[in-house]
Design a protein around this motif. Structure first.
Motif, mmCIF file in Angstrom:
data_model
loop_
_atom_site.group_PDB
_atom_site.id
_atom_site.type_symbol
_atom_site.label_atom_id
_atom_site.label_comp_id
_atom_site.label_asym_id
_atom_site.label_seq_id
_atom_site.Cartn_x
_atom_site.Cartn_y
_atom_site.Cartn_z
ATOM 1 N N THR A 82 1.246 4.199 -2.808
ATOM 2 C CA THR A 82 1.119 5.627 -2.487
ATOM 3 C C THR A 82 2.275 6.405 -3.117
ATOM 4 O OG1 THR A 82 0.037 5.099 -0.398
ATOM 5 C CG2 THR A 82 0.988 7.301 -0.603
ATOM 6 N N LEU A 83 3.471 5.828 -3.056
ATOM 7 C CA LEU A 83 4.638 6.504 -3.642
ATOM 8 C C LEU A 83 4.475 6.661 -5.159
ATOM 9 C CD1 LEU A 83 7.669 4.868 -1.761
ATOM 10 C CD2 LEU A 83 6.449 6.968 -1.229
ATOM 11 N N MET A 122 9.433 11.337 6.414
ATOM 12 C CA MET A 122 8.491 10.214 6.445
ATOM 13 C C MET A 122 9.279 8.897 6.494
ATOM 14 S SD MET A 122 5.444 11.322 6.394
ATOM 15 C CE MET A 122 5.303 13.042 6.866
ATOM 16 N N PRO A 123 8.661 7.860 7.031
ATOM 17 C CA PRO A 123 9.385 6.578 7.097
ATOM 18 C C PRO A 123 9.439 5.889 5.733
ATOM 19 C CG PRO A 123 7.212 6.342 8.081
ATOM 20 C CD PRO A 123 7.339 7.780 7.670
ATOM 21 N N VAL A 124 10.097 6.526 4.794
ATOM 22 C CA VAL A 124 10.225 5.979 3.440
ATOM 23 C C VAL A 124 11.718 5.929 3.131
ATOM 24 C CG1 VAL A 124 9.700 6.322 1.010
ATOM 25 C CG2 VAL A 124 8.037 7.019 2.737
ATOM 26 N N SER A 125 12.230 4.733 2.873
ATOM 27 C CA SER A 125 13.668 4.603 2.654
ATOM 28 C C SER A 125 14.058 5.172 1.300
ATOM 29 C CB SER A 125 14.074 3.133 2.737
ATOM 30 O OG SER A 125 13.459 2.426 1.680
ATOM 31 N N LYS A 150 0.833 -1.208 0.000
ATOM 32 C CA LYS A 150 0.000 0.000 0.000
ATOM 33 C C LYS A 150 0.868 1.259 0.000
ATOM 34 C CE LYS A 150 -3.005 2.542 3.098
ATOM 35 N NZ LYS A 150 -2.592 2.901 4.445
ATOM 36 N N SER A 151 1.898 1.234 0.847
ATOM 37 C CA SER A 151 2.801 2.384 0.896
ATOM 38 C C SER A 151 3.468 2.600 -0.447
ATOM 39 C CB SER A 151 3.891 2.159 1.940
ATOM 40 O OG SER A 151 3.326 1.812 3.166
ATOM 41 N N ARG A 172 1.978 9.299 -5.815
ATOM 42 C CA ARG A 172 2.626 10.594 -5.595
ATOM 43 C C ARG A 172 3.321 11.081 -6.853
ATOM 44 N NH1 ARG A 172 7.397 13.768 -4.200
ATOM 45 N NH2 ARG A 172 7.862 13.042 -6.281
#
Lengths: 309, 287
Positions: A8-9, A115-118, A4-5, A12
């Protein structure tokens, strides 16, 4: 980072680069529009339908030969989406150059990094957008556009001597859609090293990413030409740029202007489908993927400490 | 200290040969504290924050919520939030998309909370960041951050360029609706006076070194300000003030480690404000 994340990316990316979504749609709409306003359908299929004796014979024969009909249908339905693909490739080129550059230029990188996105997820989401999401979108848009265009042309040719062009061949159409989808993904794999290079330049360049992407290879080619009088680099780059289209266009080897008999036979006998699957057998595809992986890994590493414009 | 959120030991960082940003910085931030990290431009504040947030490499030992920000940034960002500057939300981002984005990528984001905070503002969902005023952008950013259940919130000049009303509202919202004594806030700002009432601790940094590390509650016992005139000024100077300045013909001295009782005879006694200490310490650590 779950699925899901990740989506979202990808979503974006389409907010920031809305052209990725709309340019294929607009290009497709223009093709449909062209089909509507063209008084002469022949423009779309590059066959001379001035019904002199030669052409009459051609269409008379076509009307009775289902196989030839289906192949001609595949050829024009398969090539009509080409402008959408070519223009989207240009849009993707600039998208990838901007993908990791704009966030530093507008300093939004500090928001994304809060944000917690590597960095891996970020870079890979951009690569995925260019290599999977947008190609799928181009495929879907082309599919709808093809059907609309076909409908318009079928209406226009019905009752004319070229009516065989307006016959829908479901089997050939299904095969074509699968082939086109496969070709788009093969194109992604073939062009992956270029995508990787653009992402690397995008994350690295302090300014003018376009120049950094294009000038170094151009200068190397120029110096090679001047100093050694050879063109190895140019050939290497040129091969990478054009070879995909050579692989995917075997179905277009239709000899034109050589009389209806020759055209007819070439459609029927030299048509091998338009799959680019032969690329899978080429070592260059795989060496390109290794290079692409190196570029992408470097881009991920570089973004780790990039927070300044 | 088991409740430490940040433990920094001997942090060092320099840009090039000359510019030293961090020159052996050590400090500890406990859970539930609101710490003001203050210093003049180029003192090393932003570098220290960037080190804590894993945005810049450095030398030394740094533990943030049990992790090393250099190696474990990805997991650290689950528990840490920051607002780096008012200008970092990109212009093309729509307000509704900003909420969708954070909801999509942050497991600890509470959409209803963000909606509630935004409902108190005049920000419209369909607006793009580029169409909002600077104050509204900060409100939006704060609404997003406040809806995240983070253990540590880092604010780097969050109210820079905002007018007084927005600045007040920003800190009031933060204190009333966000801070709950479990969370920890680390904030840098130039506007010392505006935030000194909400701080529990103060860290002053200059030339890459910590020049003051104190709990606000401890300031009265550590520092005394003496306002003196005439003869008593010479007596005051003999007691070794860390700073003095002229105020309307009288002289204000700041003493560190002196009993108020021993100074009371020389003039008016009070506890210096954080702003006074800031000025005193910066003058004292100059060069």
């Amino acid at each position: 980072m779950n699925t899901k994340s990740f989506f979202t990316l990808v979503e974006r990316e389409t907010w920031e680069h809305r052209g990725l979504v709309w340019v294929p749609v607009i290009t497709a709409a223009l093709i449909v529009l062209a089909a509507i306003i063209s008084s002469n359908v022949s423009g779309s299929i590059r066959l001379d339908v001035e019904l002199d004796g030669e052409s009459s014979a051609f269409f008379a024969r076509l009307a009775t030969d289902e196989v030839a009909q289906a192949r001609l249908f595949s050829i024009w339905m398969g090539s009509i989406g080409l402008p959408v693909l070519v223009i989207t490739i240009i849009v993707l080129f600039f998208y990838l150059l901007d993908a990791l550059y704009a966030e530093r230029k507008d300093r939004s990188i500090l928001f994304w990094k809060s944000m917690p996105v590597s960095d891996s997820a970020t870079v890979l989401s951009k690569l995925f957008t260019s290599m999977v999401a947008i190609p799928l979108w181009v495929w879907a848009v082309s599919l709808v556009m093809g059907l609309l265009t076909f409908l318009i042309i079928a209406l226009k040719v019905s009752g004319t001597p070229i009516a065989p062009l307006g016959k829908f061949h479901l089997g050939a159409w299904l095969v074509l859609q699968v082939t086109l989808l496969q070709n788009l993904l093969l194109a992604s794999l073939w062009y992956a090293p270029i995508a990787g290079w653009l992402l690397l330049v995008s994350v690295w360049a302090k300014r003018a990413p376009f120049l950094w992407a294009v000038l170094p290879p151009a200068l190397v080619m120029l110096f090679e030409e001047i100093i050694f009088n050879t063109e190895h680099v140019a050939q290497f780059v040129g091969y990478r740029l054009t070879h995909y289209f050579e692989s995917a266009s075997m179905g277009f080897n239709v000899e034109t202007g050589a009389g209806s008999q020759v055209i007819f036979d070439s459609i029927k006998n030299t048509y091998e489908g338009m799959s680019a699957a032969s690329l899978l057998a080429e070592p260059h595809l795989y060496s390109g993927l290794v290079v692409a992986a190196i570029f992408v890994l470097l881009a991920i590493r570089l973004r780790r400490w990039r927070d300044d414009a | 200290m088991t409740d430490a959120v940040i433990v920094a030991k001997d942090l060092r960082k320099h840009y090039g040969k000359q510019a030293v940003a961090l020159d052996g910085v050590s400090f500890t931030v406990g859970r539930g504290r609101i710490v003001g990290l203050m210093g003049p431009n180029g003192a090393g504040k932003t570098t220290a924050l960037k080190a804590i947030l894993g945005l810049t490499p450095f030398e030394g030992h740094l533990d943030v919520l049990g992790r090393d920000p250099r190696r474990e940034r990805d997991s650290l960002m689950q528990d840490v939030c920051f607002i780096a500057d008012v200008a970092v939300l990109p212009k093309w981002l729509r307000v509704s998309d900003a909420i969708d984005y954070v909801a999509g990528v942050h497991p600890r984001f509470d959409r209803a909370r963000a909606d509630a905070v935004l409902a108190r503002t005049e920000i419209r969902r369909r607006s793009k960041v580029g169409e909002l005023s600077k104050g509204m952008i900060t409100q939006l950013h704060l609404a997003l951050i406040m809806a995240i259940d983070a253990k540590l919130l880092v604010l780097d000049e969050p109210t820079l360029g905002l007018d007084l009303l927005y600045r007040r509202a920003f800190y009031e919202t933060l204190l009333n609706d966000y801070f709950d004594h479990e969370r920890t806030i680390l904030v840098t700002t130039h506007q010392v006076e505006e935030i000194e009432n909400l701080l529990t601790d103060v860290l002053l940094i200059n030339h890459g070194r910590i020049v003051l590390d104190a709990a606000i509650d401890d300031l009265p016992s550590r520092f005394v300000q003496l306002i003196a005139n005439g003869e008593s000024r010479e007596a005051a100077r003999r007691l070794g003030p860390i700073y003095e300045r002229e105020v309307f013909g009288r002289t204000a001295f700041v003493f560190e480690g002196r009993e108020a009782a021993e100074l009371a005879a020389l003039g008016e006694i009070r506890t210096p404000s954080v702003a006074d200490l800031f000025v005193a310490k910066m003058a004292g650590s100059a060069s």
